[in-house]
Design a protein around this motif. Sequence first.
Motif, PDB file in Angstrom:
ATOM      1  N   ILE A 126       0.437  16.241   6.121  1.00 23.20           N
ATOM      2  CA  ILE A 126      -0.405  15.053   6.288  1.00 23.20           C
ATOM      3  C   ILE A 126       0.285  14.092   7.254  1.00 23.20           C
ATOM      4  CG2 ILE A 126      -1.311  13.010   5.067  1.00 23.20           C
ATOM      5  CD1 ILE A 126      -1.517  14.865   2.564  1.00 23.20           C
ATOM      6  N   VAL A 127      -0.499  13.425   8.087  1.00 22.97           N
ATOM      7  CA  VAL A 127       0.063  12.441   9.015  1.00 22.97           C
ATOM      8  C   VAL A 127      -0.385  11.047   8.591  1.00 22.97           C
ATOM      9  CG1 VAL A 127       0.035  11.601  11.400  1.00 22.97           C
ATOM     10  CG2 VAL A 127       0.253  14.056  10.945  1.00 22.97           C
ATOM     11  N   MET A 128       0.561  10.145   8.553  1.00 17.88           N
ATOM     12  CA  MET A 128       0.273   8.767   8.137  1.00 17.88           C
ATOM     13  C   MET A 128       0.900   7.786   9.128  1.00 17.88           C
ATOM     14  SD  MET A 128       0.932   6.762   4.580  1.00 17.88           S
ATOM     15  CE  MET A 128       2.412   7.613   4.043  1.00 17.88           C
ATOM     16  N   THR A 129       0.148   6.754   9.480  1.00 19.40           N
ATOM     17  CA  THR A 129       0.729   5.668  10.254  1.00 19.40           C
ATOM     18  C   THR A 129       1.135   4.575   9.276  1.00 19.40           C
ATOM     19  OG1 THR A 129      -0.860   6.158  12.009  1.00 19.40           O
ATOM     20  CG2 THR A 129       0.368   4.085  12.186  1.00 19.40           C
ATOM     21  N   VAL A 130       2.378   4.158   9.364  1.00 12.58           N
ATOM     22  CA  VAL A 130       2.834   3.018   8.561  1.00 12.58           C
ATOM     23  C   VAL A 130       2.997   1.838   9.511  1.00 12.58           C
ATOM     24  CG1 VAL A 130       4.634   2.071   7.082  1.00 12.58           C
ATOM     25  CG2 VAL A 130       4.013   4.489   6.898  1.00 12.58           C
ATOM     26  N   VAL A 131       2.198   0.799   9.279  1.00 16.34           N
ATOM     27  CA  VAL A 131       2.324  -0.412  10.081  1.00 16.34           C
ATOM     28  C   VAL A 131       3.241  -1.337   9.281  1.00 16.34           C
ATOM     29  CG1 VAL A 131       1.094  -2.218  11.313  1.00 16.34           C
ATOM     30  CG2 VAL A 131      -0.005  -0.002  10.961  1.00 16.34           C
ATOM     31  N   ASN A 132       4.490  -1.388   9.707  1.00 20.03           N
ATOM     32  CA  ASN A 132       5.544  -1.969   8.868  1.00 20.03           C
ATOM     33  C   ASN A 132       5.345  -3.443   8.535  1.00 20.03           C
ATOM     34  OD1 ASN A 132       7.475   0.257  10.582  1.00 20.03           O
ATOM     35  ND2 ASN A 132       7.634   0.140   8.355  1.00 20.03           N
ATOM     36  N   ARG A 133       5.484  -3.722   7.249  1.00 20.29           N
ATOM     37  CA  ARG A 133       5.371  -5.091   6.748  1.00 20.29           C
ATOM     38  C   ARG A 133       6.305  -5.238   5.557  1.00 20.29           C
ATOM     39  NH1 ARG A 133      -0.064  -6.988   3.387  1.00 20.29           N
ATOM     40  NH2 ARG A 133       1.140  -8.077   1.808  1.00 20.29           N
ATOM     41  N   SER A 134       6.747  -6.455   5.335  1.00 16.15           N
ATOM     42  CA  SER A 134       7.675  -6.732   4.232  1.00 16.15           C
ATOM     43  C   SER A 134       6.987  -6.563   2.880  1.00 16.15           C
ATOM     44  CB  SER A 134       8.218  -8.147   4.368  1.00 16.15           C
ATOM     45  OG  SER A 134       7.144  -9.048   4.482  1.00 16.15           O
ATOM     46  N   LEU A 135       7.801  -6.583   1.833  1.00 11.69           N
ATOM     47  CA  LEU A 135       7.291  -6.389   0.476  1.00 11.69           C
ATOM     48  C   LEU A 135       7.358  -7.692  -0.315  1.00 11.69           C
ATOM     49  CD1 LEU A 135       9.096  -3.010  -0.126  1.00 11.69           C
ATOM     50  CD2 LEU A 135       6.626  -3.300  -0.284  1.00 11.69           C
ATOM     51  N   SER A 136       6.399  -7.871  -1.232  1.00  8.87           N
ATOM     52  CA  SER A 136       6.392  -9.031  -2.128  1.00  8.87           C
ATOM     53  C   SER A 136       7.477  -8.848  -3.183  1.00  8.87           C
ATOM     54  CB  SER A 136       5.054  -9.144  -2.835  1.00  8.87           C
ATOM     55  OG  SER A 136       4.085  -9.614  -1.931  1.00  8.87           O
ATOM     56  N   ALA A 137       7.922  -9.930  -3.889  1.00  8.23           N
ATOM     57  CA  ALA A 137       7.602 -11.312  -3.683  1.00  8.23           C
ATOM     58  C   ALA A 137       8.776 -11.996  -2.973  1.00  8.23           C
ATOM     59  CB  ALA A 137       7.372 -11.999  -5.043  1.00  8.23           C
ATOM     60  N   PRO A 138       8.625 -13.170  -2.344  1.00 12.11           N
ATOM     61  CA  PRO A 138       7.358 -13.861  -2.180  1.00 12.11           C
ATOM     62  C   PRO A 138       6.417 -13.092  -1.256  1.00 12.11           C
ATOM     63  CG  PRO A 138       9.062 -14.940  -0.902  1.00 12.11           C
ATOM     64  CD  PRO A 138       9.739 -13.896  -1.713  1.00 12.11           C
ATOM     65  N   LEU A 139       5.145 -13.346  -1.425  1.00  8.32           N
ATOM     66  CA  LEU A 139       4.138 -12.672  -0.623  1.00  8.32           C
ATOM     67  C   LEU A 139       4.405 -12.906   0.856  1.00  8.32           C
ATOM     68  CD1 LEU A 139       1.401 -11.215  -0.257  1.00  8.32           C
ATOM     69  CD2 LEU A 139       0.323 -13.456  -0.431  1.00  8.32           C
ATOM     70  N   SER A 140       4.456 -11.839   1.614  1.00  8.81           N
ATOM     71  CA  SER A 140       4.609 -11.955   3.059  1.00  8.81           C
ATOM     72  C   SER A 140       3.751 -10.891   3.704  1.00  8.81           C
ATOM     73  CB  SER A 140       6.073 -11.754   3.458  1.00  8.81           C
ATOM     74  OG  SER A 140       6.162 -11.588   4.857  1.00  8.81           O
ATOM     75  N   TRP A 192       4.081 -10.490   6.931  1.00  8.45           N
ATOM     76  CA  TRP A 192       4.737 -10.323   8.218  1.00  8.45           C
ATOM     77  C   TRP A 192       5.613  -9.078   8.268  1.00  8.45           C
ATOM     78  CZ3 TRP A 192       3.704 -15.003   5.886  1.00  8.45           C
ATOM     79  CH2 TRP A 192       2.857 -15.864   6.601  1.00  8.45           C
ATOM     80  N   ASN A 193       6.136  -8.860   9.468  1.00  9.57           N
ATOM     81  CA  ASN A 193       6.810  -7.592   9.733  1.00  9.57           C
ATOM     82  C   ASN A 193       8.266  -7.550   9.277  1.00  9.57           C
ATOM     83  OD1 ASN A 193       8.674  -6.551  12.461  1.00  9.57           O
ATOM     84  ND2 ASN A 193       7.579  -5.059  11.252  1.00  9.57           N
ATOM     85  N   ASP A 194       8.653  -6.501   8.610  1.00  4.59           N
ATOM     86  CA  ASP A 194       9.996  -5.948   8.631  1.00  4.59           C
ATOM     87  C   ASP A 194       9.837  -4.492   8.218  1.00  4.59           C
ATOM     88  OD1 ASP A 194      10.240  -5.750   5.753  1.00  4.59           O
ATOM     89  OD2 ASP A 194      10.950  -7.818   5.650  1.00  4.59           O
ATOM     90  N   GLN A 195      10.933  -3.781   7.991  1.00  9.40           N
ATOM     91  CA  GLN A 195      10.786  -2.343   7.740  1.00  9.40           C
ATOM     92  C   GLN A 195      11.228  -1.938   6.333  1.00  9.40           C
ATOM     93  OE1 GLN A 195      12.882  -0.738  11.130  1.00  9.40           O
ATOM     94  NE2 GLN A 195      11.144  -1.057  12.491  1.00  9.40           N
ATOM     95  N   GLN A 196      11.223  -2.905   5.415  1.00 11.41           N
ATOM     96  CA  GLN A 196      11.624  -2.570   4.048  1.00 11.41           C
ATOM     97  C   GLN A 196      10.659  -1.565   3.422  1.00 11.41           C
ATOM     98  OE1 GLN A 196      13.196  -5.974   1.500  1.00 11.41           O
ATOM     99  NE2 GLN A 196      12.054  -7.106   3.037  1.00 11.41           N
ATOM    100  N   ASP A 197       9.400  -1.600   3.839  1.00 17.51           N
ATOM    101  CA  ASP A 197       8.404  -0.727   3.196  1.00 17.51           C
ATOM    102  C   ASP A 197       8.676   0.754   3.455  1.00 17.51           C
ATOM    103  OD1 ASP A 197       7.638  -1.039   5.859  1.00 17.51           O
ATOM    104  OD2 ASP A 197       5.515  -1.433   5.436  1.00 17.51           O
ATOM    105  N   GLY A 209       0.829  -1.202   0.000  1.00 17.31           N
ATOM    106  CA  GLY A 209       0.000   0.000   0.000  1.00 17.31           C
ATOM    107  C   GLY A 209       0.861   1.247   0.000  1.00 17.31           C
ATOM    108  N   LEU A 210       1.917   1.212   0.811  1.00 20.34           N
ATOM    109  CA  LEU A 210       2.840   2.349   0.868  1.00 20.34           C
ATOM    110  C   LEU A 210       3.595   2.460  -0.456  1.00 20.34           C
ATOM    111  CD1 LEU A 210       4.025   4.620   2.625  1.00 20.34           C
ATOM    112  CD2 LEU A 210       5.749   2.999   3.412  1.00 20.34           C
ATOM    113  N   ALA A 211       3.977   1.300  -0.995  1.00 20.13           N
ATOM    114  CA  ALA A 211       4.686   1.307  -2.280  1.00 20.13           C
ATOM    115  C   ALA A 211       3.807   1.919  -3.370  1.00 20.13           C
ATOM    116  CB  ALA A 211       5.095  -0.113  -2.655  1.00 20.13           C
ATOM    117  N   LEU A 212       2.515   1.626  -3.301  1.00 18.33           N
ATOM    118  CA  LEU A 212       1.596   2.174  -4.305  1.00 18.33           C
ATOM    119  C   LEU A 212       1.447   3.692  -4.167  1.00 18.33           C
ATOM    120  CD1 LEU A 212      -0.253   1.287  -6.653  1.00 18.33           C
ATOM    121  CD2 LEU A 212      -2.119   1.071  -5.011  1.00 18.33           C
TER     122      LEU A 212
END
Lengths: 388, 179
Positions: A104-118, A120-125, A86-89
């Motif tokens: 603007i204020v945004m909360t980013v709930v950190n999750r990894s990026l595809s692929a492979p689809l995940s 789960w959490n990391d902070q690459q996004d 979503g952040l990438a988009l």
Amino acid sequence: MRQTKKNVVEVSYAVAEAVKQCEPDVMAIYPITPQTHISEKLSQMAADGEVSAEKINVESEQSAISACIGAQAMGLRAYTATSSQGLALMHEILFIVSGMRLPIVMTVVNRSLSAPLSIWNDQQDSFSQRDTGWIQLYVENGQEAYDTQIQAFRIAQETNLPVMVCMDGFMLSHVYEPVEYLAQGHVNGFVPRYKPGYALNPDKPVTMGTLGTPHYYVQFRKQLQDALLASKKTIMDVNSGFRSSFGRGYGDGLIEEICMKATPPMKKGTSRKHALITIGSVTGTARDVACKEGLGIIRVRSLRPFPEEELRKACSGLDSVGVLEKDISLGANGSLFDEVKAALYSLRDGPVVSSFIAGIGGRDITMDDIRDVCTKIKAGREVREWVM
Amino acid sequence: MAKEMIEIRIHGRGGQGSVTAASLLAIAAGHDGKYSQGFPAFGVERRGAPVRAFARISDEPITIRSQIYNPDYVMIMDPTLCELPEIISGIKPETVIVINSKEGGRKFRNKTYLYDATTLALELLGRDIVNTAILGVFAKATGLVSLKGILEAIDREFPQKLAEKNKELVSRAYRETGS
């Protein structure tokens, strides 16, 4: 000893509560795991009339951030939240937000990026959005997520810069833990009503996001860079203001030094020789390990603006440091490692800097993992490793 | 600090409320004035698949965020999970186990509390959702959280009608368990 009752809530709900208390005018959010509990809760609040903001159900994250641009440009307070793809988009729009100086204020709930689809959490996004001209604050726990969400609205409107509050997905967003809420009056006092310096208004027309010919564009960019660097002071002031008002603060606002001063079993007056540099919620687990292993911890709270001088000062006199991060700039190194190393380059007799990539794709970071990292840092030789 | 921190691991099947049990436990401990943490082993949840959830309770603030590998207490929501190797993974000699089970089944060397929560849940809820009953057993057996705390957590988290039924489940399981 009589202990007081603690407000144990899911951290996502605490964040939603903070957003509600900051009284945004528009919330344009597209749900995505693991941000969903924030968007669900805010939708519920909007449906129940607990929050007066207009909740716009958009068809994508690109639309969400675009709707926020429209609202904020009209002089309203806009909020969104997202994760991962979503952040990438949103990527191309993020530059427009900062370029137009829309807070603007945004909360980013950190999750990894595809692929492979995940999921789960990391902070690459969020790490991969660090060049978009947004302030990025990374939180350690639920209380800080709540507090920082409130601080973010004030920092944004004081600097005319957009702010991302980055919190680890699941590891933080889906955890039930004690979070103390502020009274509504206190939040209103801390985050004054948003009064834009300029806004879209048919009676007083202005142009925003106009064509920037080479002569002007560079000036806009330089101003944006200057504003981001100057925002360090605002972040620090807001952090210390929050601390003096409510008794809670997070280091100097930019970095937090944890057990860097001598504590038992070290002799009084001696200082640490080694430190672990962290970002985000893994700091919590590290607290239980690193200090006992004789290392200090330096937690980076603000990735943008980058606390270059603060890190130089904190690392001065150390023999070795290791950067533990949930990010990889593919083809290079962990981004925090590269930036820390660059910051420390000009230090005379600066420490050896090692890199530890950990928790990628949600891999649990255990106390043993951190113990192992600490042992390697103390050995004083530069290593670059993945903890897996 | 680490010494006084209690770590609890919950094993169940998707749909039995293991994740909710962890959060109710955390809320109840907070009600009792303790620091707590409750979270699931985040996965792609499917009904019937083995799931894990975790809780920590302490008199001091809890900062650790990793999963729980050496639990002090284990709750097993479904007796058919007892054969899984992950159930006993990392357990210590003093780890206490609470199982939703009729008498019999797998014997553990550890101190074990058995309670037939399925029968009670089917009677009161009409469904095999045993999380709240097992929490009642856990509260009585361990004394780590108060019955009042759990009842309050249920009131806060469940819609009223469901809350009433679940409070009855907890209270009966609590009464019928020896401390």
